[in-house]
Design a protein around this motif. Sequence first.
Motif, PDB file in Angstrom:
ATOM      1  N   GLU A   2       0.853  -1.194   0.000  1.00  0.00           N
ATOM      2  CA  GLU A   2       0.000   0.000   0.000  1.00  0.00           C
ATOM      3  C   GLU A   2       0.885   1.240   0.000  1.00  0.00           C
ATOM      4  OE1 GLU A   2      -1.956   3.001   0.004  1.00  0.00           O
ATOM      5  OE2 GLU A   2      -3.375   1.354   0.074  1.00  0.00           O
ATOM      6  N   THR A   3       0.892   1.968  -1.108  1.00  0.00           N
ATOM      7  CA  THR A   3       1.655   3.215  -1.181  1.00  0.00           C
ATOM      8  C   THR A   3       0.813   4.364  -1.713  1.00  0.00           C
ATOM      9  OG1 THR A   3       2.488   2.693  -3.398  1.00  0.00           O
ATOM     10  CG2 THR A   3       3.872   2.046  -1.520  1.00  0.00           C
ATOM     11  N   SER A   4      -0.493   4.167  -1.836  1.00  0.00           N
ATOM     12  CA  SER A   4      -1.337   5.206  -2.418  1.00  0.00           C
ATOM     13  C   SER A   4      -1.791   6.241  -1.395  1.00  0.00           C
ATOM     14  CB  SER A   4      -2.552   4.577  -3.107  1.00  0.00           C
ATOM     15  OG  SER A   4      -3.397   3.956  -2.167  1.00  0.00           O
ATOM     16  N   GLN A   5      -1.561   5.993  -0.121  1.00  0.00           N
ATOM     17  CA  GLN A   5      -1.946   6.929   0.938  1.00  0.00           C
ATOM     18  C   GLN A   5      -0.688   7.457   1.633  1.00  0.00           C
ATOM     19  OE1 GLN A   5      -5.265   7.701   1.316  1.00  0.00           O
ATOM     20  NE2 GLN A   5      -5.530   6.365  -0.460  1.00  0.00           N
ATOM     21  N   GLU A   6      -0.869   8.351   2.599  1.00  0.00           N
ATOM     22  CA  GLU A   6       0.281   8.909   3.306  1.00  0.00           C
ATOM     23  C   GLU A   6       1.072   7.839   4.054  1.00  0.00           C
ATOM     24  OE1 GLU A   6      -0.487  12.250   5.802  1.00  0.00           O
ATOM     25  OE2 GLU A   6      -1.708  13.233   4.280  1.00  0.00           O
ATOM     26  N   ARG A   7       0.386   6.902   4.711  1.00  0.00           N
ATOM     27  CA  ARG A   7       1.042   5.825   5.451  1.00  0.00           C
ATOM     28  C   ARG A   7       1.228   4.644   4.506  1.00  0.00           C
ATOM     29  NH1 ARG A   7       1.984   4.649  10.612  1.00  0.00           N
ATOM     30  NH2 ARG A   7       0.775   6.394  11.371  1.00  0.00           N
ATOM     31  N   GLY A   8       2.448   4.152   4.402  1.00  0.00           N
ATOM     32  CA  GLY A   8       2.728   2.997   3.567  1.00  0.00           C
ATOM     33  C   GLY A   8       2.714   1.727   4.392  1.00  0.00           C
ATOM     34  N   SER A   9       2.404   0.610   3.744  1.00  0.00           N
ATOM     35  CA  SER A   9       2.421  -0.667   4.448  1.00  0.00           C
ATOM     36  C   SER A   9       2.717  -1.803   3.483  1.00  0.00           C
ATOM     37  CB  SER A   9       1.095  -0.920   5.174  1.00  0.00           C
ATOM     38  OG  SER A   9       0.035  -0.953   4.262  1.00  0.00           O
ATOM     39  N   LEU A  10       3.167  -2.901   4.069  1.00  0.00           N
ATOM     40  CA  LEU A  10       3.574  -4.076   3.311  1.00  0.00           C
ATOM     41  C   LEU A  10       3.320  -5.308   4.171  1.00  0.00           C
ATOM     42  CD1 LEU A  10       5.413  -5.339   0.968  1.00  0.00           C
ATOM     43  CD2 LEU A  10       7.291  -4.947   2.537  1.00  0.00           C
ATOM     44  N   VAL A  11       2.705  -6.316   3.592  1.00  0.00           N
ATOM     45  CA  VAL A  11       2.429  -7.557   4.305  1.00  0.00           C
ATOM     46  C   VAL A  11       2.954  -8.721   3.474  1.00  0.00           C
ATOM     47  CG1 VAL A  11       0.621  -9.105   5.165  1.00  0.00           C
ATOM     48  CG2 VAL A  11       0.338  -6.636   5.369  1.00  0.00           C
ATOM     49  N   ILE A  12       3.608  -9.666   4.124  1.00  0.00           N
ATOM     50  CA  ILE A  12       3.965 -10.934   3.486  1.00  0.00           C
ATOM     51  C   ILE A  12       3.174 -12.003   4.212  1.00  0.00           C
ATOM     52  CG2 ILE A  12       5.781 -12.617   3.054  1.00  0.00           C
ATOM     53  CD1 ILE A  12       7.722 -10.320   2.760  1.00  0.00           C
ATOM     54  N   GLY A  13       2.443 -12.776   3.434  1.00  0.00           N
ATOM     55  CA  GLY A  13       1.593 -13.797   4.031  1.00  0.00           C
ATOM     56  C   GLY A  13       1.513 -15.047   3.180  1.00  0.00           C
ATOM     57  N   GLU A  14       0.841 -16.041   3.721  1.00  0.00           N
ATOM     58  CA  GLU A  14       0.632 -17.308   3.024  1.00  0.00           C
ATOM     59  C   GLU A  14      -0.790 -17.344   2.482  1.00  0.00           C
ATOM     60  OE1 GLU A  14       1.433 -20.291   5.976  1.00  0.00           O
ATOM     61  OE2 GLU A  14       3.577 -20.242   5.569  1.00  0.00           O
ATOM     62  N   VAL A  15      -0.910 -17.865   1.270  1.00  0.00           N
ATOM     63  CA  VAL A  15      -2.216 -18.062   0.648  1.00  0.00           C
ATOM     64  C   VAL A  15      -2.374 -19.558   0.474  1.00  0.00           C
ATOM     65  CG1 VAL A  15      -3.563 -17.608  -1.446  1.00  0.00           C
ATOM     66  CG2 VAL A  15      -2.022 -15.854  -0.550  1.00  0.00           C
ATOM     67  N   PRO A  16      -3.475 -20.183   0.727  1.00  0.00           N
ATOM     68  CA  PRO A  16      -4.773 -19.623   1.094  1.00  0.00           C
ATOM     69  C   PRO A  16      -4.998 -19.514   2.602  1.00  0.00           C
ATOM     70  CG  PRO A  16      -5.069 -21.918   0.602  1.00  0.00           C
ATOM     71  CD  PRO A  16      -3.586 -21.612   0.408  1.00  0.00           C
ATOM     72  N   SER A  17      -4.023 -19.849   3.435  1.00  0.00           N
ATOM     73  CA  SER A  17      -4.254 -19.851   4.885  1.00  0.00           C
ATOM     74  C   SER A  17      -4.443 -18.453   5.466  1.00  0.00           C
ATOM     75  CB  SER A  17      -3.093 -20.538   5.609  1.00  0.00           C
ATOM     76  OG  SER A  17      -1.935 -19.730   5.552  1.00  0.00           O
ATOM     77  N   SER A  59       4.990 -15.862  -4.927  1.00  0.00           N
ATOM     78  CA  SER A  59       4.201 -16.330  -6.063  1.00  0.00           C
ATOM     79  C   SER A  59       3.056 -15.387  -6.426  1.00  0.00           C
ATOM     80  CB  SER A  59       3.634 -17.717  -5.766  1.00  0.00           C
ATOM     81  OG  SER A  59       2.819 -17.675  -4.618  1.00  0.00           O
ATOM     82  N   LEU A  60       2.858 -14.349  -5.613  1.00  0.00           N
ATOM     83  CA  LEU A  60       1.739 -13.445  -5.843  1.00  0.00           C
ATOM     84  C   LEU A  60       2.080 -12.086  -5.255  1.00  0.00           C
ATOM     85  CD1 LEU A  60      -1.312 -13.140  -6.685  1.00  0.00           C
ATOM     86  CD2 LEU A  60      -1.867 -13.847  -4.355  1.00  0.00           C
ATOM     87  N   LEU A  61       1.787 -11.028  -5.987  1.00  0.00           N
ATOM     88  CA  LEU A  61       1.986  -9.666  -5.501  1.00  0.00           C
ATOM     89  C   LEU A  61       0.657  -8.943  -5.623  1.00  0.00           C
ATOM     90  CD1 LEU A  61       3.855  -7.373  -4.537  1.00  0.00           C
ATOM     91  CD2 LEU A  61       4.289  -6.859  -6.946  1.00  0.00           C
ATOM     92  N   ILE A  62       0.198  -8.400  -4.511  1.00  0.00           N
ATOM     93  CA  ILE A  62      -1.070  -7.671  -4.495  1.00  0.00           C
ATOM     94  C   ILE A  62      -0.755  -6.232  -4.110  1.00  0.00           C
ATOM     95  CG2 ILE A  62      -3.343  -7.469  -3.424  1.00  0.00           C
ATOM     96  CD1 ILE A  62      -3.129 -10.484  -2.785  1.00  0.00           C
ATOM     97  N   VAL A  63      -1.282  -5.293  -4.885  1.00  0.00           N
ATOM     98  CA  VAL A  63      -1.059  -3.881  -4.608  1.00  0.00           C
ATOM     99  C   VAL A  63      -2.391  -3.154  -4.563  1.00  0.00           C
ATOM    100  CG1 VAL A  63       1.248  -3.831  -5.636  1.00  0.00           C
ATOM    101  CG2 VAL A  63      -0.732  -3.319  -7.035  1.00  0.00           C
ATOM    102  N   ASP A  64      -2.426  -2.088  -3.792  1.00  0.00           N
ATOM    103  CA  ASP A  64      -3.598  -1.226  -3.728  1.00  0.00           C
ATOM    104  C   ASP A  64      -3.471  -0.213  -4.864  1.00  0.00           C
ATOM    105  OD1 ASP A  64      -5.745   0.334  -3.100  1.00  0.00           O
ATOM    106  OD2 ASP A  64      -5.038   0.909  -1.117  1.00  0.00           O
ATOM    107  N   VAL A  65      -4.513  -0.055  -5.642  1.00  0.00           N
ATOM    108  CA  VAL A  65      -4.456   0.833  -6.800  1.00  0.00           C
ATOM    109  C   VAL A  65      -5.129   2.182  -6.538  1.00  0.00           C
ATOM    110  CG1 VAL A  65      -4.232  -1.009  -8.473  1.00  0.00           C
ATOM    111  CG2 VAL A  65      -6.502  -0.218  -7.812  1.00  0.00           C
ATOM    112  N   GLY A  66      -5.394   2.491  -5.293  1.00  0.00           N
ATOM    113  CA  GLY A  66      -5.900   3.818  -4.985  1.00  0.00           C
ATOM    114  C   GLY A  66      -7.315   3.777  -4.448  1.00  0.00           C
TER     115      GLY A  66
END
Length: 75
Positions: A2-17, A59-66
Amino acid sequence: VETSQERGSLVIGEVPSQKILSFKEWPSDPSAKASHSESLHQYTTEALNDSGIRLQNLSLLIVDVGPGSFTGVRI
């Protein structure tokens, strides 16, 4: 990522758990010296190290598009 707002964030997680392996969030303080583009690499490296995951194993990158600023969304 998430970089579309003032506060940025990043999560690394497992899918589908949906297990979160690492979570990073950086300041929304407008007087902070580093922008999202300057901070993203540092926090990505830290999150990968914390999670024990190597970049090539993602294996997957998810980004917030605004919505958000043009530069924030573009990062």
